[in-house]
Design a protein around this motif. Structure first.
Motif, PDB file in Angstrom:
ATOM      1  N   UNK A  59       0.136  -1.036   0.176  1.00  0.00           N
ATOM      2  CA  UNK A  59       0.034  -0.171  -0.018  1.00  0.00           C
ATOM      3  C   UNK A  59       0.788   1.014   0.327  1.00  0.00           C
ATOM      4  N   UNK A  60       0.861   1.796  -1.010  1.00  0.00           N
ATOM      5  CA  UNK A  60       1.284   3.283  -0.988  1.00  0.00           C
ATOM      6  C   UNK A  60       0.403   4.320  -0.565  1.00  0.00           C
ATOM      7  N   UNK A  61       0.642   5.528   0.409  1.00  0.00           N
ATOM      8  CA  UNK A  61       0.685   6.262   1.145  1.00  0.00           C
ATOM      9  C   UNK A  61       1.634   7.327   0.159  1.00  0.00           C
ATOM     10  N   UNK A  62       0.291   8.793   0.251  1.00  0.00           N
ATOM     11  CA  UNK A  62       0.712   9.995  -0.063  1.00  0.00           C
ATOM     12  C   UNK A  62       0.437  11.046   0.273  1.00  0.00           C
ATOM     13  N   UNK A  63       0.722  12.223   0.859  1.00  0.00           N
ATOM     14  CA  UNK A  63      -0.202  13.770   1.928  1.00  0.00           C
ATOM     15  C   UNK A  63       0.868  14.730   1.023  1.00  0.00           C
ATOM     16  N   UNK A  64       0.181  15.273   0.667  1.00  0.00           N
ATOM     17  CA  UNK A  64      -0.243  16.627   0.114  1.00  0.00           C
ATOM     18  C   UNK A  64      -0.283  17.814   0.721  1.00  0.00           C
ATOM     19  N   UNK A  65       0.073  18.839   0.168  1.00  0.00           N
ATOM     20  CA  UNK A  65      -1.020  20.287   0.733  1.00  0.00           C
ATOM     21  C   UNK A  65      -1.598  20.361  -0.662  1.00  0.00           C
ATOM     22  N   UNK A  66      -1.904  21.705  -0.340  1.00  0.00           N
ATOM     23  CA  UNK A  66      -3.513  22.491  -1.421  1.00  0.00           C
ATOM     24  C   UNK A  66      -2.484  21.918  -3.079  1.00  0.00           C
ATOM     25  N   UNK A  67      -1.227  23.050  -3.216  1.00  0.00           N
ATOM     26  CA  UNK A  67      -0.518  23.456  -3.925  1.00  0.00           C
ATOM     27  C   UNK A  67      -0.135  22.043  -4.675  1.00  0.00           C
ATOM     28  N   UNK A  68       0.594  21.142  -4.271  1.00  0.00           N
ATOM     29  CA  UNK A  68       0.665  20.034  -5.142  1.00  0.00           C
ATOM     30  C   UNK A  68       0.223  18.785  -4.958  1.00  0.00           C
ATOM     31  N   UNK A  69      -1.295  18.823  -4.598  1.00  0.00           N
ATOM     32  CA  UNK A  69      -2.208  17.739  -5.153  1.00  0.00           C
ATOM     33  C   UNK A  69      -2.166  17.507  -5.456  1.00  0.00           C
ATOM     34  N   UNK A  70      -2.356  16.151  -6.265  1.00  0.00           N
ATOM     35  CA  UNK A  70      -2.631  15.290  -7.592  1.00  0.00           C
ATOM     36  C   UNK A  70      -1.378  16.025  -8.906  1.00  0.00           C
ATOM     37  N   UNK A  71      -1.174  16.930  -8.448  1.00  0.00           N
ATOM     38  CA  UNK A  71       0.198  17.560  -9.273  1.00  0.00           C
ATOM     39  C   UNK A  71       1.607  17.588  -9.354  1.00  0.00           C
ATOM     40  N   UNK A  72       2.080  17.198  -8.023  1.00  0.00           N
ATOM     41  CA  UNK A  72       3.436  17.195  -7.742  1.00  0.00           C
ATOM     42  C   UNK A  72       3.479  16.435  -6.797  1.00  0.00           C
ATOM     43  N   UNK A  73       4.969  15.927  -7.807  1.00  0.00           N
ATOM     44  CA  UNK A  73       5.230  14.857  -6.126  1.00  0.00           C
ATOM     45  C   UNK A  73       4.959  15.487  -4.104  1.00  0.00           C
ATOM     46  N   UNK A  74       4.258  14.773  -3.395  1.00  0.00           N
ATOM     47  CA  UNK A  74       3.453  14.777  -2.584  1.00  0.00           C
ATOM     48  C   UNK A  74       5.136  15.298  -1.103  1.00  0.00           C
TER      49      UNK A  74
END
Length: 138
Positions: A40-55
């Protein structure tokens, strides 16, 4: 003399600012995994990076007794969203079928059950810099 006073004031200001920023740990778990294939892969983002750049934070976990857990350490207070993927074949990405439908399970923080890709508004949460635990469902 003025220069020394300014430097001391800047140093004290930086020191006080560093002490006010809180950081803590976020433990994310997925407990409804249908099989033990892959990881299972986990990624935590901010609004600026959400689904666009590296978490900002990433982790992966083996599946033990239908559960996977990751701990994000030293996370500064702020607003984040976590996206989780059951990477059954360990290729590091989501696989899609011929019609564009996901072939692997995924979930997001706040357990928003939407059709289509995760979105920031439904997945975001406030983190106060202490510690937090959340269970994410596929």
């Amino acid at each position: 003399m003025k220069t020394i006073a300014v430097l001391i004031a800047m140093f004290l200001g930086a020191l006080m600012n560093a002490q006010t920023e809180k950081s803590g740990n976020i433990t994310a778990s997925v407990s409804n995994i249908s099989n033990a294939d892959g990881e299972v892969l986990f990624a935590m983002y901010t609004e600026d990076t959400f689904m666009k750049r590296q978490p900002e934070f990433v982790a992966k976990s083996d599946i033990v007794n239908g559960k996977a857990t990751a701990v994000f350490e030293n996370v500064p207070e702020g607003v984040y969203a976590i996206v989780v993927l059951h990477d059954k074949n360990k290729n590091g990405k989501m696989d899609f079928g011929p019609g564009g439908m996901p072939q692997e399970n995924y979930g997001t923080s706040n357990n928003s059950m939407i059709y289509g890709p995760p979105n920031w508004g439904d997945s975001k949460f406030d983190f106060d810099g202490s510690s937090m635990e959340m269970d994410i469902r596929f």
